[in-house]
Scaffold this active site. Structure first.
Site, mmCIF file in Angstrom:
data_model
loop_
_atom_site.group_PDB
_atom_site.id
_atom_site.type_symbol
_atom_site.label_atom_id
_atom_site.label_comp_id
_atom_site.label_asym_id
_atom_site.label_seq_id
_atom_site.Cartn_x
_atom_site.Cartn_y
_atom_site.Cartn_z
ATOM 1 N N ASP A 213 -44.673 41.835 -8.248
ATOM 2 C CA ASP A 213 -44.820 41.589 -9.678
ATOM 3 C C ASP A 213 -43.798 42.399 -10.483
ATOM 4 O O ASP A 213 -43.576 43.582 -10.209
ATOM 5 C CB ASP A 213 -46.248 42.022 -10.065
ATOM 6 C CG ASP A 213 -46.687 41.526 -11.428
ATOM 7 O OD1 ASP A 213 -46.719 40.305 -11.636
ATOM 8 O OD2 ASP A 213 -47.013 42.373 -12.282
ATOM 9 N N GLU A 276 -40.530 39.054 -8.353
ATOM 10 C CA GLU A 276 -40.603 38.362 -9.640
ATOM 11 C C GLU A 276 -39.669 39.072 -10.599
ATOM 12 O O GLU A 276 -39.928 40.212 -11.010
ATOM 13 C CB GLU A 276 -42.029 38.378 -10.212
ATOM 14 C CG GLU A 276 -42.107 37.526 -11.477
ATOM 15 C CD GLU A 276 -43.125 37.990 -12.503
ATOM 16 O OE1 GLU A 276 -43.499 37.206 -13.377
ATOM 17 O OE2 GLU A 276 -43.547 39.171 -12.445
HETATM 18 C C1 GLC Z 1 -46.332 39.089 -14.049
HETATM 19 C C2 GLC Z 1 -47.411 38.107 -13.695
HETATM 20 C C3 GLC Z 1 -48.229 37.816 -14.919
HETATM 21 C C4 GLC Z 1 -48.854 39.115 -15.377
HETATM 22 C C5 GLC Z 1 -47.793 40.178 -15.606
HETATM 23 C C6 GLC Z 1 -48.397 41.539 -15.745
HETATM 24 O O1 GLC Z 1 -45.422 38.544 -14.938
HETATM 25 O O2 GLC Z 1 -46.862 36.950 -13.130
HETATM 26 O O3 GLC Z 1 -49.197 36.845 -14.685
HETATM 27 O O4 GLC Z 1 -49.588 38.904 -16.538
HETATM 28 O O5 GLC Z 1 -46.887 40.262 -14.531
HETATM 29 O O6 GLC Z 1 -48.875 41.984 -14.506
#
Ligand code: GLC
Ligand code: CA
Length: 542
Positions: A213, A276
């Protein structure tokens, strides 16, 4: 053998890692299948649908967070990294899920949320208990500015300031997301150790990889300088974009942390991590790490962000391919739990073309649950809104509930997702858009996905072959995928008007393997190609 070899590999899938040749399928667990009628999906639900995933033909499932959580951000606020939240099940059920998945040759990828914990995590509870707490430095605490206000201008991604005042200890703590999600201090070596051990905990249980994440957010400026104003910001855009993220994201030190995560994975065999990362491509590729010792796959979200225009997409593909270092394996994504669904962004007809694009491009595809049946965004009435982002910043269309609605399994009540009251309402068209109906209909988008996946699995040219763009005009995109002496031509019409694609330069004829309309077959030999509106084809060059 954990690192990508610098030697060119023969185009045989067996020479590639599972995460290179395979297809990843993202499951948002709250919305997949509910087996105990509490309206929320669970691990038993996922396990009960492994048959379906196997039939579909994907290689790996990535499950969004299933760990103990107060659910302020639906699992992205974790209060215990090494247990399963009761709403999803138990560790035993998780072990059974992994064993079952592995028995079927399916890999399992978990979500790893290193940037922040829940404010109920015992680490944070201890950290905020006193300025002298042994875990004070595990989070990011700062004195107020001289006027008593927040230490600097940093903004939360979910609206408002990123600093929360703690009355008891007289300091602010930093949270890049909700105030219930305090950021960990990754400059602290104890944090590093504890968090890397979390990886090992799940790796020991047999997990095949992690989706990490907000990987680029993990380290912040040590001097806490103000972020510069973003001159391109306009009202209606997400409020946090009023500032550039110069001092809060993509700092050089992030790379050291990524490398440490990678080293932990490399203690095991063939495990992977996908990051991500929302950054421009030139910065994104840095996350492969020096000589490929970073993330195996930094998520490439270009197909989510670009206008759905043939030239824009063709150019982006070429640019990405040109920028990729020799050791880097590409990847592509059409959607996820944070972004409007592909069928809503490009329309139902183009969603089929998008499927063909995703599954014929060079690089690992990641699918989002429900896209294979053509699920669209579901408008959520105000009183049913769940997403804290929508609650904090209402009315701008930023909320993520619409793309998180229950998987549509059948025409039964609540789309066969639950026998209870679903946590979000299923789409109004679930009686026609669902797995049961579409499996029986040969030219449904589900059967198109199924055929595309079978084709990708059967054709090394598609899964691991070379890729070369071909000139094309207007709404058309064309490219050739090649392995050994076998060449496949892909031509996609991103518009609604019929178009011709001239094959004269190729000096060969072709046999149609698959059309997005699922009504043309190998008996059709072409030397000039007529594409209908919203049609894509895969052609074997003869
Ligand atoms: C990432 C996740 C999202 C979440 C954020 C905070 O972007 O994909 O869903 O709200 O992180 O953890
Ligand atoms: Ca349940």
């Amino acid at each position: 053998m954990n690192h990508a070899s610098l030697e060119p590999k023969p185009f045989q899938p067996a020479h590639y890692k599972w995460w290179e040749r395979g297809i990843i399928y993202q499951i948002y667990p709250r919305s997949f299948v509910d087996t105990n009628a509490d309206g929320v999906g669970d691990l038993l639900g996922i396990r009960s649908r492994l048959d379906y995933l196997q039939w579909l033909g994907v290689d790996a499932i990535w499950i969004s967070p299933i760990f103990t959580s107060p659910m302020a951000d639906f699992g992205y606020d974790i209060s215990n990294y090494t247990d399963i939240d009761p709403v999803f099940g138990t560790l035993d059920e998780f072990d059974a899920l992994i064993a079952d998945a592995h028995g079927r040759g399916l890999k399992v990828i978990l979500d790893y949320v290193p940037n922040h914990t829940s404010d109920r995590h015992p680490w944070f509870v201890e950290s905020r208990s006193s300025r002298n707490s042994a875990k004070r430095e595990w989070y990011i605490w700062r004195d107020p500015a001289p006027d008593g206000g927040p230490p600097n201008n940093w903004l939360s991604n979910f609206g408002g300031r990123a600093w929360e005042w703690d009355e008891k200890t007289g300091q602010y703590y930093y949270h890049a997301f909700l105030k219930e999600q305090p950021d960990l201090n990754w400059r602290n070596l104890e944090v590093q150790k504890a968090m890397l051990d979390v990886l090992r905990f799940w790796l020991d249980r047999g997990v095949d990889g992690f989706r990490v994440d907000v990987m680029h957010h993990i380290v912040k400026d040590p001097e806490f300088r103000d972020n510069p104003v973003n001159l391109e910001w306009r009202p209606g855009m997400p409020p946090y974009r009023e500032l550039l993220t110069t001092y809060t994201s993509d700092l050089p030190e992030v790379q050291d942390i990524v490398q440490k995560m990678r080293s932990a994975l490399d203690e095991y065999d063939e495990r992977m991590m996908v990051g991500e990362i929302y950054l421009p491509v030139e910065r994104l590729i840095a996350y492969y790490g020096a000589s490929g010792k970073g993330a195996h796959l930094p998520f490439n979200f270009q197909l989510i962000g670009l206008p759905w225009k043939a030239r824009d997409i063709a150019n982006a593909i070429e640019r990405y391919e040109a920028l990729l270092p020799s050791y880097a394996w590409p990847n592509w994504v059409l959607g996820n739990h944070d972004k409007p669904r592909i069928a809503t962004r490009v329309g139902a007809a183009q969603a089929r073309v998008a499927a063909m694009l995703l599954l014929t491009l060079r690089g690992t595809p990641t699918m989002y649950y429900g896209d294979e049946i053509g699920m669209h965004n579901v408008p959520i009435p105000g009183e049913q809104v769940q997403d804290p982002y929508e609650k904090n910043v209402p009315g701008l269309g930023l909320g993520r509930d619409p793309e998180r609605t229950p998987m549509q399994w059948s025409g039964e009540e609540h789309a066969g997702f639950t026998t209870g009251r679903p946590w979000l309402p299923p789409a109004e068209d679930f009686e026609s858009v669902n797995v049961a109906v579409e499996r029986k209909s040969p030219n449904s988008i589900l059967n198109l996905y199924h055929r595309l996946i079978q084709l990708r699995r059967a054709e090394p040219a598609l899964s691991v072959g070379d890729s070369a763009p071909l000139p094309a005009e207007e709404d058309l995109m064309a490219y050739v995928r090649k392995a050994h002496e076998r060449s496949l031509l892909i031509v996609l019409n991103l518009g609604a008007r019929a178009r011709n694609f001239n094959m004269a330069d190729l000096k060969c004829r072709g046999s149609i393997l698959l059309s997005t309309h699922v009504d043309r077959g190998p008996e059709e030999i072409v030397d000039e190609l007529e594409l209908r509106g919203d049609e894509g084809v895969v052609i074997e060059l003869l």
